[in-house]
Write a protein that holds these residues in place. Structure first.
Motif, PDB file in Angstrom:
ATOM      1  N   GLU B  49       0.828  -1.209   0.000  1.00 10.26           N
ATOM      2  CA  GLU B  49       0.000   0.000   0.000  1.00 10.26           C
ATOM      3  C   GLU B  49       0.860   1.257   0.000  1.00 10.26           C
ATOM      4  O   GLU B  49       0.541   2.250  -0.634  1.00 10.26           O
ATOM      5  CB  GLU B  49      -1.001  -0.030   1.173  1.00 10.26           C
ATOM      6  CG  GLU B  49      -0.452   0.157   2.573  1.00 10.26           C
ATOM      7  CD  GLU B  49       0.318  -1.096   3.064  1.00 10.26           C
ATOM      8  OE1 GLU B  49       0.889  -1.002   4.145  1.00 10.26           O
ATOM      9  OE2 GLU B  49       0.359  -2.139   2.370  1.00 10.26           O
ATOM     10  N   ILE B  50       2.013   1.151   0.678  1.00 10.64           N
ATOM     11  CA  ILE B  50       2.936   2.297   0.666  1.00 10.64           C
ATOM     12  C   ILE B  50       3.429   2.540  -0.755  1.00 10.64           C
ATOM     13  O   ILE B  50       3.439   3.670  -1.263  1.00 10.64           O
ATOM     14  CB  ILE B  50       4.140   2.045   1.585  1.00 10.64           C
ATOM     15  CG1 ILE B  50       3.680   2.016   3.045  1.00 10.64           C
ATOM     16  CG2 ILE B  50       5.204   3.112   1.388  1.00 10.64           C
ATOM     17  CD1 ILE B  50       4.784   1.683   4.010  1.00 10.64           C
ATOM     18  N   LEU B  55       3.813   5.446  -5.742  1.00 10.83           N
ATOM     19  CA  LEU B  55       3.721   5.408  -7.195  1.00 10.83           C
ATOM     20  C   LEU B  55       2.677   6.397  -7.689  1.00 10.83           C
ATOM     21  O   LEU B  55       2.897   7.110  -8.677  1.00 10.83           O
ATOM     22  CB  LEU B  55       3.354   4.006  -7.661  1.00 10.83           C
ATOM     23  CG  LEU B  55       4.510   3.068  -7.979  1.00 10.83           C
ATOM     24  CD1 LEU B  55       3.982   1.691  -8.321  1.00 10.83           C
ATOM     25  CD2 LEU B  55       5.321   3.626  -9.145  1.00 10.83           C
ATOM     26  N   ASP B  56       1.544   6.423  -6.990  1.00  9.96           N
ATOM     27  CA  ASP B  56       0.462   7.298  -7.426  1.00  9.96           C
ATOM     28  C   ASP B  56       0.837   8.766  -7.292  1.00  9.96           C
ATOM     29  O   ASP B  56       0.365   9.609  -8.046  1.00  9.96           O
ATOM     30  CB  ASP B  56      -0.795   7.041  -6.577  1.00  9.96           C
ATOM     31  CG  ASP B  56      -1.419   5.712  -6.933  1.00  9.96           C
ATOM     32  OD1 ASP B  56      -1.035   5.160  -7.983  1.00  9.96           O
ATOM     33  OD2 ASP B  56      -2.261   5.219  -6.160  1.00  9.96           O
ATOM     34  N   THR B  57       1.636   9.072  -6.293  1.00  9.15           N
ATOM     35  CA  THR B  57       1.852  10.486  -6.004  1.00  9.15           C
ATOM     36  C   THR B  57       3.192  11.012  -6.482  1.00  9.15           C
ATOM     37  O   THR B  57       3.289  11.694  -7.498  1.00  9.15           O
ATOM     38  CB  THR B  57       1.722  10.729  -4.490  1.00  9.15           C
ATOM     39  OG1 THR B  57       2.570   9.793  -3.822  1.00  9.15           O
ATOM     40  CG2 THR B  57       0.290  10.535  -4.049  1.00  9.15           C
ATOM     41  N   VAL B  58       4.262  10.690  -5.775  1.00  8.94           N
ATOM     42  CA  VAL B  58       5.497  11.458  -5.924  1.00  8.94           C
ATOM     43  C   VAL B  58       6.644  10.711  -6.579  1.00  8.94           C
ATOM     44  O   VAL B  58       7.624  11.322  -7.002  1.00  8.94           O
ATOM     45  CB  VAL B  58       5.976  11.929  -4.539  1.00  8.94           C
ATOM     46  CG1 VAL B  58       5.065  13.031  -4.033  1.00  8.94           C
ATOM     47  CG2 VAL B  58       5.995  10.769  -3.561  1.00  8.94           C
ATOM     48  N   LEU B  59       6.523   9.375  -6.653  1.00  2.15           N
ATOM     49  CA  LEU B  59       7.698   8.606  -7.013  1.00  2.15           C
ATOM     50  C   LEU B  59       8.274   8.983  -8.381  1.00  2.15           C
ATOM     51  O   LEU B  59       9.473   9.169  -8.542  1.00  2.15           O
ATOM     52  CB  LEU B  59       7.373   7.104  -6.989  1.00  2.15           C
ATOM     53  CG  LEU B  59       8.611   6.222  -6.968  1.00  2.15           C
ATOM     54  CD1 LEU B  59       9.445   6.484  -5.736  1.00  2.15           C
ATOM     55  CD2 LEU B  59       8.226   4.764  -7.043  1.00  2.15           C
TER      56      LEU B  59
END
Lengths: 349, 561
Positions: B49-50, B55-59
């Motif tokens: 989940e982390i 991945l969805d946000t900042v990676l």
């Protein structure tokens, strides 16, 4: 014959310090010359001057009829068409043997380049390691590559800086002879720098002895040994001792070994004291001779003994004797003189 | 260690001094590698989940920004490093002797400090833009001016202070290998330019890559510059995830991802160093004759070689001095003196620890031939590649765990709370410094120790010296310089260190670096000049050391001596 390389009174200074003092010599096409001298005598500087790395402040360097260096002009190194074999070979470590050899052949077309490489590979027997990198090669192989690279583009003069210095002593003479053959086959004019006289004699047609930045004598190996121009060369080349004597005639000297006569007139006046050069091969061992000397030291050299002999007066001589004549130290043995070349010098002040 | 000398092989020659016990060495090495292992093994503790969240946000932003930074900094430092390295090696021109060492000066300037200084100089209220407005009468938005707080700005700032790594190693490569090869190429018909591109540059390539990988490691490790310029990179992301979101697991995972980048660089560096060896086949060096330049060529060379020094050192130092003069009355107070004391204390303690450990490990490695010990020591020397932020995470996690265990034990048995014994104290900070900078001292001490050849020890013993006297007469005099150098290098590095200090310092414990950081973030850039200048001045010490080792490293000079 025209000389391919000619030096006229070349003097070179590095950082204000004169390294070479008025050097002159010339080499005809296809000849191999050797600059011989102790380390620090300036012989490498002389080589670098011919290559164009150093500029003379006096005199001229002529290569194939072109004035390559003088105090005002310096033909760029890359335009001189001199090949150079460096002491550490300076092979390009990031290139294969083949690429190293081809480096100087950029001006040739692909076919000619291939052909020249093939010739060199055959000449120097490099088939086995043509595609290897230099660090995988033995010292002897590296040397062959360095030589091939330097002669690939058929330079006007090939310069070799102590090319055998990193070899085993046993290999040196053999390699020197081998390199000589290759250079002669290709008709290459070459100058070699060495501090090893056997190497120089094995390879060169003409040898120049350099000391303290001066070229003392430029001559064949035979003449350097048998007709040395001064006491330094007599001492530096080969072995021998000086014994005192007095000039008694145009061609004769009296010494404690008796009267010795040469074939050429001496430079000294009758009555003047001189030192006479006696080489080990001038003293022959002869059991029937009435003249004797006591064995003082002996050194075994395989085929021969080098005996150090003492006369009654204490004067010491060297003698080369076939090694089946094995005499103990302190034994008196018969000796005989056979001096073909009488060499005398004024006694040192 | 057994005294049955007969059983020893030549590689296990018994050397003087008691050999450090293998067990102690192993325990120390494991402790030092602990933070790295914690971070790396967090990969095996997956938290889907982390990752989904990251991945969805900042990676993707972290990754693309870090790559852009590396490309930009790499390219710019290559140019700034290689060109002066070649010019100062091959030619003599006005100031060339001085520039030889002056080109190292930007090493004294931490990236975050040069970023603060140039922001102060170039931003809208800074002297340059004020001057433009005064001269032209324009308003704030009437003209275009490059924005320093940008990706381009960050790249420029980092390259200005990191290029010396490339300069240093490339120059050494030029000096070491190519003289004879260069001359050989000349006799084979190559002009000077062709020689540079066909021989000198390819020969120096392994060295250049080593320098480049160091630059890129530093770029990845940078926190102060990207944080100040508001660029989302790995280090700022880890920091934000830990403190902003309070998510230590995610911070560890991000750190692990960053370590993959670092591992690639470490591998590339190692591989190039191996390759460098093959490029040294020459056993004899001829001395390099520098060609004098005249006229416009000399002027161009001088300008090209001074630009990096001016941009990376002289301009920022001048402005720092100017601002320090304006602000010292307000800035230098008792708090400032306390910060100096804290900085010096921390740096000295860390330097003593790192030097002592390095000495112990270097002797340990020399005494035991076991590959295991060697591996342990070599792993301990990896910290230089790990960003301070990552080390902080790797130190914090296990120490906090120990603190929690101790605390709950004391609570349940004695009804006393011990609080944070390790993680909230100087212990954590010193531990992190040791992990990060042990490599520096280890390398220096190791280099000193290899100068004492086994044959020298044997000569000493054969001349009748006892082990103790051998230590006193041979080892200590020969090692003294390296130990001092190791101490100084670590001292200065610790003094400059920002991110780990920021994360691990005890509450309200301020150092010069923290002070500069805080003032800059409060937009009091002029006030930040005093602590910045102090750090830069101390940072000059290792530059002097390096510049001396450069002039000694010229083989031609040694040969002629």
């Amino acid at each position: 014959m025209n000389s391919t390389l000619e030096l006229k009174n070349v003097s070179v200074a590095i950082e204000g310090c004169t390294i070479l003092d008025s050097i002159s010599f010339n080499l005809t096409e296809g000849a191999i010359g050797c600059l011989l001298g102790p380390s620090g005598c300036g012989k490498t500087t002389l080589l670098r001057t011919i290559a164009g790395f150093e500029q003379p402040f006096e005199g001229e360097v002529w290569i194939s009829g072109i004035r390559a260096s003088d105090k005002r002009h310096l033909v760029a190194i890359e335009q001189r068409q001199v090949g150079m074999v460096f002491q550490d070979f300076a092979l390009f470590p990031h290139m294969t043997v083949k690429e190293n050899i081809a480096f100087g052949l950029a001006g040739l077309s692909g076919r000619h380049r291939k052909q020249r490489i093939r010739e060199l590979v055959d000449l120097l027997k490099m088939d086995d390691f043509l595609n290897k990198y230099p660090h995988r090669l033995s010292g002897g192989q590296q040397q062959r590559v360095a030589l091939a690279r330097a002669i690939a583009s058929r330079p006007r003069v090939l310069l070799l800086d102590e090319p055998f210095a990193s070899m085993d002593i046993g290999l040196r003479e053999h390699l020197a002879r081998e390199v000589r053959e290759i250079l002669k086959q290709d008709g290459i004019t070459a100058v070699l720098v060495s501090h090893n006289q056997l190497e120089a004699f094995a390879m060169a047609d003409v040898v120049g002895v350099i000391n303290d930045g001066r070229l003392l004598q430029w001559d064949t190996a035979f003449n350097l040994y048998h007709r040395p121009g001064n006491a330094y060369i007599a001492d530096f080349i080969g072995e021998g001792v000086f014994i005192p004597g007095t000039v008694i005639g145009e061609k004769s000297v009296e010494t404690e070994l008796g009267i010795i006569s040469g074939s050429a007139p001496l430079a000294a006046l009758p009555g003047s004291p001189v030192n006479v050069l006696i080489r080990p091969d001038d003293i022959l061992h002869d059991d029937d001779s009435t003249m004797t000397a006591v064995v003082h030291k002996k050194a075994f050299r395989g085929a021969e003994f080098l005996y150090t002999l003492a006369l009654d007066s204490g004067t010491q001589l060297l003698s080369l004797v076939p090694s089946h004549h094995n005499h103990p130290v302190n034994e008196a043995i018969g000796i005989r003189l056979e001096i073909d070349h009488l060499v005398v010098f004024p006694p040192e002040a | 260690m057994s005294t049955t000398a007969s059983a020893m092989t030549t590689s296990q020659r018994r050397l003087p001094g008691r050999s450090p016990s293998k067990t102690v060495l192993f325990v120390l090495a494991s402790l030092i590698s602990l933070p790295l292992l914690v971070v790396v093994f967090s990969i095996f503790n997956p938290a889907p989940e982390i990752w989904r969240h990251l991945l969805d946000t900042v990676l993707s932003e972290y990754i693309s920004n870090s790559i852009k930074l590396m490309l930009g900094v790499g390219l710019l430092s290559l140019i700034l490093g290689i060109v002066p390295a070649w010019l100062t090696t091959m030619f003599r021109f006005p100031l060339s002797k001085q520039l030889e060492w002056a080109l190292l000066l930007p090493l004294a300037m931490p990236a975050y400090i040069i970023a603060y200084t140039y922001t102060g100089v170039l931003d809208a209220s800074g002297p340059i833009q004020t001057l433009i407005r005064d001269l032209t009468g324009w308003g704030f938005r009437d003209y275009w001016f490059p924005e320093i707080r940008s990706m381009g700005g960050a790249i420029t700032m980092l390259a200005f202070v990191l290029y010396p790594y490339i300069y240093l190693i490339t120059r050494a490569a030029f000096i070491n290998q190519s003289v004879c090869s260069l001359e050989a190429a000349r006799t084979l018909g190559c002009g000077p330019w062709k020689v540079f591109f066909r021989i000198a540059l390819p020969l120096a390539r392994p060295g250049i890559i080593v320098g480049l990988s160091l630059v890129l490691m530093e770029t990845l490790a940078d926190y102060g510059t990207v944080q100040y310029f508001g660029i989302s990179a790995f280090t700022t992301g880890i920091f934000r995830t830990w403190f902003g979101l309070g998510n230590s697991a995610a911070a560890a995972q991000l750190s692990a991802l960053l370590m993959i980048f670092v591992a690639v660089l470490v591998y590339v560096e190692y591989w190039s160093r191996q390759k460098q060896r093959y490029h040294h086949i020459s056993t004899r060096f001829s001395s390099l004759v520098q060609k004098p330049l005249h006229g416009y060529q000399a002027v161009i060379a001088t300008i090209v070689c001074s630009l990096p020094v001016i941009a990376g050192f002289i301009i920022p130092v001048c402005f720092q001095m100017y601002w320090a003069l304006l602000t010292y009355v307000d800035v230098i107070d008792s708090a400032f003196l306390t910060q100096i004391w804290h900085s010096v204390l921390l740096a000295a303690l860390a330097a003593v620890i790192a030097t002592a450990l390095a000495l112990f490990m270097a002797y340990g490695k020399r005494h035991t031939a076991s590959t295991f010990t060697r591996l342990a020591v070599n792993i301990s020397g990896m910290g230089y590649a790990i960003p301070g932020t990552v080390i902080a995470v790797g130190v914090m996690l296990p120490l906090a765990w120990v603190d929690k265990m101790v605390d709950s034990y004391f609570r349940s048995h004695f009804d006393v709370s011990t609080g944070l014994i390790l993680s909230g104290t100087l212990f954590a900070l010193l531990f992190a410094y040791t992990v990060r900078f042990l490599a520096v001292s280890l390398k220096t001490v190791d280099a000193g120790l290899t100068k004492i050849k086994p044959s020298m020890e044997e000569a000493g013993r054969s001349l009748g010296l006892s082990e103790f006297r051998l230590l006193r007469k041979v080892h200590i005099p020969m090692m003294r310089g390296s130990l001092l150098a190791a101490f100084l290098l670590v001292f200065v590095d610790v003094l400059k260190e920002l991110p780990a200090t920021l994360i691990l310092r005890p509450f309200n414990f301020n150092t010069l670096a923290i002070r500069a950081y805080e003032l800059a973030n409060e937009e009091r850039l002029a006030d930040a000049a005093c602590p910045s200048l102090a750090i830069v001045l101390v940072g000059i010490i290792p530059v002097i050391y390096l510049s001396q080792s450069i002039s000694k490293s010229r083989p031609g000079h040694e040969f002629n001596a």
